[in-house]
Design a protein around this motif. Structure first.
Motif, short mmCIF file in Angstrom:
data_model
loop_
_atom_site.label_atom_id
_atom_site.label_comp_id
_atom_site.label_asym_id
_atom_site.label_seq_id
_atom_site.Cartn_x
_atom_site.Cartn_y
_atom_site.Cartn_z
N MET A 1 47.95 39.78 39.70
CA MET A 1 48.12 40.96 40.60
C MET A 1 48.42 40.78 41.93
O MET A 1 49.26 41.50 42.49
CB MET A 1 46.67 41.74 39.98
N GLN A 2 47.61 39.79 42.59
CA GLN A 2 47.84 39.69 43.89
C GLN A 2 49.33 39.15 44.29
O GLN A 2 49.98 39.61 45.14
CB GLN A 2 46.82 38.61 44.56
N GLN A 3 50.02 38.18 43.43
CA GLN A 3 51.35 37.85 43.84
C GLN A 3 52.07 38.81 43.70
O GLN A 3 53.25 39.25 44.69
CB GLN A 3 51.54 36.76 42.67
N THR A 66 49.88 49.13 50.83
CA THR A 66 49.84 47.73 50.18
C THR A 66 48.99 46.60 51.10
O THR A 66 48.35 45.66 50.61
CB THR A 66 51.22 47.03 50.04
N SER A 67 49.13 46.98 52.32
CA SER A 67 48.43 46.05 53.30
C SER A 67 46.93 46.25 53.08
O SER A 67 46.05 45.20 53.20
CB SER A 67 48.56 46.35 54.74
N MET A 68 46.53 47.48 52.82
CA MET A 68 44.97 47.54 52.83
C MET A 68 44.57 47.05 51.32
O MET A 68 43.48 46.54 51.27
CB MET A 68 44.67 49.12 52.83
N ILE A 69 45.29 47.43 50.44
CA ILE A 69 44.97 46.72 48.91
C ILE A 69 44.93 45.11 49.15
O ILE A 69 44.13 44.61 48.29
CB ILE A 69 46.02 46.99 47.80
N LEU A 70 45.93 44.67 49.56
CA LEU A 70 45.91 43.10 49.80
C LEU A 70 44.59 42.67 50.65
O LEU A 70 44.21 41.55 50.24
CB LEU A 70 47.09 42.46 50.50
N ALA A 74 41.59 40.37 49.02
CA ALA A 74 41.29 39.03 49.66
C ALA A 74 40.03 38.92 49.95
O ALA A 74 39.42 38.01 49.93
CB ALA A 74 42.25 38.98 51.11
N GLY A 75 39.16 40.04 50.40
CA GLY A 75 37.92 40.07 50.56
C GLY A 75 36.84 40.07 49.58
O GLY A 75 35.85 39.62 49.56
N ALA A 76 37.41 40.72 48.48
CA ALA A 76 36.79 40.55 47.15
C ALA A 76 36.70 39.11 46.39
O ALA A 76 35.64 38.77 45.84
CB ALA A 76 37.22 41.54 46.06
N ASN A 77 37.59 38.28 46.74
CA ASN A 77 37.60 37.25 46.27
C ASN A 77 36.93 36.04 46.89
O ASN A 77 36.56 34.79 46.36
CB ASN A 77 39.02 36.45 46.16
#
Length: 142
Positions: A1-3, A66-70, A74-77
């Motif tokens: 999803m992140q890619q 998209t910046s906020m979602i990324l 990144a913070g959730a992982n």
């Protein structure tokens, strides 16, 4: 999803840069190179400005989303870490086997004393005596 989000984000960035460069500015950006018609020949003047402005706003909104979602992904992982957390990793020993006493110099002296030289060290050769100064040259006569 992140890619997938990263690829989408990069496509939006490139499109945003392109749309911004196509807009007409007071300094004359790339939009002024085509003689006033712009890249799309069916839009003229005010219609082109409105379409490019609207496209810029939409692309900017997608860019921020998209910046906020990324950032959230990144913070959730990432696992939470505490500065006060002193637990050692699973494979590491809980405490050192022997706590060194003294400073760094004491430890170096101990290491040096533990090493035994294989052969006695040869004395350093004596420095040669300094050469006598040369006699001054005679002054030229006039």
């Amino acid at each position: 999803m992140q890619q997938v989000l990263i690829v989408l984000h990069l496509i939006v960035v490139l499109a945003l840069v392109g749309v911004i460069l196509l807009q007409r500015s007071e300094g004359g950006a790339l939009g002024g190179l085509s003689g006033g018609g712009g890249v799309s020949g069916f839009l003229t003047g005010r219609g082109q400005a409105n379409a490019l402005t609207r496209a810029t706003a939409i692309l900017a909104a997608i860019f921020f989303a998209t910046s906020m979602i990324l950032a959230i992904l990144a913070g959730a992982n990432r696992a939470p870490k505490s500065i006060l957390d002193t637990n050692a990793p699973a494979g590491a020993p809980a405490a050192p086997a022997q706590a060194p006493s003294g400073g760094v110099l004491d430890q170096l002296n101990r290491l040096q004393n533990q090493q035994t030289p294989a052969a006695p060290a040869a004395p350093a050769p004596a420095a040669p005596a300094p050469a006598a100064p040369a006699a001054p040259a005679p002054a030229p006569q006039q």
